[in-house]
Design an enzyme around this catalytic site. Structure first.
Site, PDB file in Angstrom:
ATOM      1  CG  ASP A 193      -1.654   1.215   1.568  1.00 53.89           C
ATOM      2  OD1 ASP A 193      -1.720   2.112   0.715  1.00 53.89           O
ATOM      3  OD2 ASP A 193      -2.193   1.290   2.693  1.00 53.89           O
ATOM      4  CG  HIS A 367      -3.711   4.436   4.054  1.00 55.78           C
ATOM      5  ND1 HIS A 367      -3.966   3.342   3.260  1.00 55.78           N
ATOM      6  CD2 HIS A 367      -4.854   5.151   4.091  1.00 55.78           C
ATOM      7  CE1 HIS A 367      -5.213   3.404   2.811  1.00 55.78           C
ATOM      8  NE2 HIS A 367      -5.771   4.493   3.306  1.00 55.78           N
TER       9      HIS A 367
END
Ligand code: ZN
Ligand code: ZN
Length: 553
Positions: A193, A367
């Protein structure tokens, strides 16, 4: 020679959203996520953007399932579109499936799929794929990283993840298991990611938001508190509810998705709000303002959301005034900044005190940032690396991080949507391309296409000029018109002269066209469009859409 494995990237590499990739082994295809993207400002009137399904459609009989890494719309939101054409089971955590189910059910497509729950740490065969589901912490409960044990070694995909050592539900990203896989068999390829790959440092723990919220509740005692956050962010909702209950407040939810998700999470035991603390939004008037906390949708300034309606004084249940404190427990997604500022402005105008992430630490990202990414890379030590989930610069930053952490430059591949990579005994390389354009959804209409968008942009920026004329096909005599009508080109009342001149130019052009031939209908339209277009451009330096309406008599 071990059998090769192929990976096709259909979305999420070059943009934030519409994450979708496909693994191929022994002729079978397994999807990993199938998400949507929210439109950018210049995509006028577009509701959603989906991955291009052309390649999947052509290979429909080989698709054996889809893994949903977590329940965010940019990972599961396109399933309800793909399932119109294809039929396959979906694998994910029970909560992920609960979130994904909503849209699929709304579309009446539950019959086209089986929702198959998998547990933390579970390893199972899906057709020829030997898949392990590894817990990761993220801004929605019960997300997974995945490890595919393939003939070409382990292929690992992080999903959306962060390292939070004190997550609200205690469910940690399972670095230990990732490390064990790396130690036992090595990781041939890691896909990670990239959303925060260009942010230095370490993301804050979700728990730190709880402490800030607690202080805010203390500071704003006696006032009604409205807090907006993502409806899927159950851990945030939990911390809001905890703070509210701690200060003797009752909790009400507002907004369809908030209501649904709170119910789902409570049923699954993921959200702990006692019945006695929950009240219906209709009943908040029965309690003093200082004893009420409303948890709302609309933290991104979405036009139809509960919070936006409050800011516009259009909310049925809540009228915002001087006694209210509104907290936006979120950070605007790129592209939403303007809508969010508008909502804040509206709320302040109504007299409310507004707290947002620019003023207090009322939000933490879901994140991983650079230090977390480096930690993961040091644990997994992949032989090869492909950054996923991010705009192009995020992908490049992420590839650089991998190189800093020891992955050879020739083994870090920056791929884009549509790229196909092949993993075989010789290594990993980009081996092909498939269609991966944007699929635009407008209302219930499917793909509206680039042409429609181009037209909308011209209309928005330049306006339209319509020329109506009736011509005798026998001799080219003009029977009525030309009448020039415009919207958005020039202010008509002041430009009457300009419109008359334009009509004269068109008349002249038609005369010339009939001078030596008898033009057909299409040729007539062309003559009118060109004459009017040239005139408009010469006189005003503008290029509005020219629509010729030629009638023949
Ligand atoms: Zn995502
Ligand atoms: Zn996510």
């Amino acid at each position: 020679m071990a059998a090769p494995v192929t990976i096709t990237f259909l979305g999420g590499l070059g943009e934030i959203g519409r994450n979708c990739m496909v693994l191929e082994q022994d002729e079978k295809l397994l999807l990993l996520d199938c998400g949507l993207m929210f439109p950018e400002l210049e995509m006028l009137g577009i509701d959603l953007v989906l991955p291009d399904f052309t390649w999947l459609r052509e290979n429909a009989d080989r698709v054996i399932g889809c893994i949903a890494t977590h329940g965010h719309e940019d990972h599961v939101g396109a399933l309800s579109y793909l399932l119109r054409e294809l039929s396959f089971p979906i694998y994910g955590s029970a909560f992920t499936l609960g979130l994904a189910r909503n849209r699929i059910e709304e579309a009446g497509l539950l019959g086209k799929t089986d929702l198959i729950p998998v547990a933390d740490g579970e390893r199972r065969m899906i057709g020829p794929f030997d898949v392990e589901f590894i817990p990761v912490t993220h801004s929605v409960p019960h997300g997974f990283a995945t490890a595919f044990h393939t003939p070409q070694g382990v292929i690992m995909h992080t999903g959306d993840w962060k390292l939070d050592l004190t997550p609200v539900d205690g469910r940690l990203t399972d670095l230990a298991r990732m490390g064990a896989i790396a130690y036992e068999s090595g990781v041939r390829l890691l896909m990670g990611d990239s959303t925060n790959a260009d942010s230095h440092g370490h993301s804050r723990s979700e728990k730190s938001v709880g402490a800030v919220l607690y202080d805010l509740f203390h500071e704003h005692e006696g006032r009604r508190i409205v807090i907006a956050c993502f409806a899927s962010h159950i851990h945030r909702v939990q911390q809001i509810a905890d703070a509210a209950i701690g200060f003797g407040r009752k909790v009400a939810t507002i907004g369809m998705s908030m209501k649904k998700n709170v119910r789902l999470a409570r049923e699954m035991g993921l959200l702990n709000i006692p019945d006695s603390a929950l009240i219906d939004i209709e009943d908040i008037g029965d309690h003093p303002d200082g004893n009420v906390c409303v948890i709302s949708t609309g933290s991104q300034g979405e036009p139809m959301s509960a919070l936006t309606r409050m800011a516009n004084r259009e909310n049925r249940w809540l009228e915002i005034g001087e006694g209210d404190t509104v907290i936006l427990s979120s950070h605007p997604i790129p592209g939403n900044e303007m809508s969010v500022t508008k909502v804040i402005d509206g709320l302040v105008r109504l007299g409310a005190k507004v707290v947002h992430s620019g003023l207090e630490d009322v939000h933490a990202t879901g994140h991983a940032k650079q230090e977390e990414i480096k930690t993961l890379l040091s644990v997994v030590e992949p032989q090869w690396f492909v950054p996923v989930h991010g705009e192009y610069r995020h992908l490049v930053h992420h590839a650089e991080l991998a190189q800093i952490m020891g992955v050879a430059p020739e083994r870090t591949l920056v791929c884009e949507d549509g790229d196909q990579i092949t993993i075989d005994d010789d290594g990993i390389r980009i081996s092909g391309q498939v269609p991966a354009g944007y699929l635009f959804v407008d209302g219930i209409v499917g793909d509206v296409g680039q042409g429609v968008l181009r037209d909308r942009r011209v209309l928005a920026e330049e306006g339209v000029v319509v020329v109506v004329v009736t011509v005798s096909t026998a001799d080219g005599a003009i029977l009525t018109g030309p009448e020039v009508i415009t919207r958005g080109w020039v202010y008509a009342p002041e430009a009457e002269e300009l419109l008359d001149e334009c009509a004269a130019v068109v008349t002249q052009a038609l005369k010339e066209a009939f001078a030596d031939t008898t033009p057909d209908h299409e040729a007539l339209q062309r003559v009118v469009r060109r004459a009017a277009g040239r005139f408009v451009s010469d006189r005003t330096r503008r290029k509005p859409m020219i629509v010729p309406v030629v009638m023949e008599a």
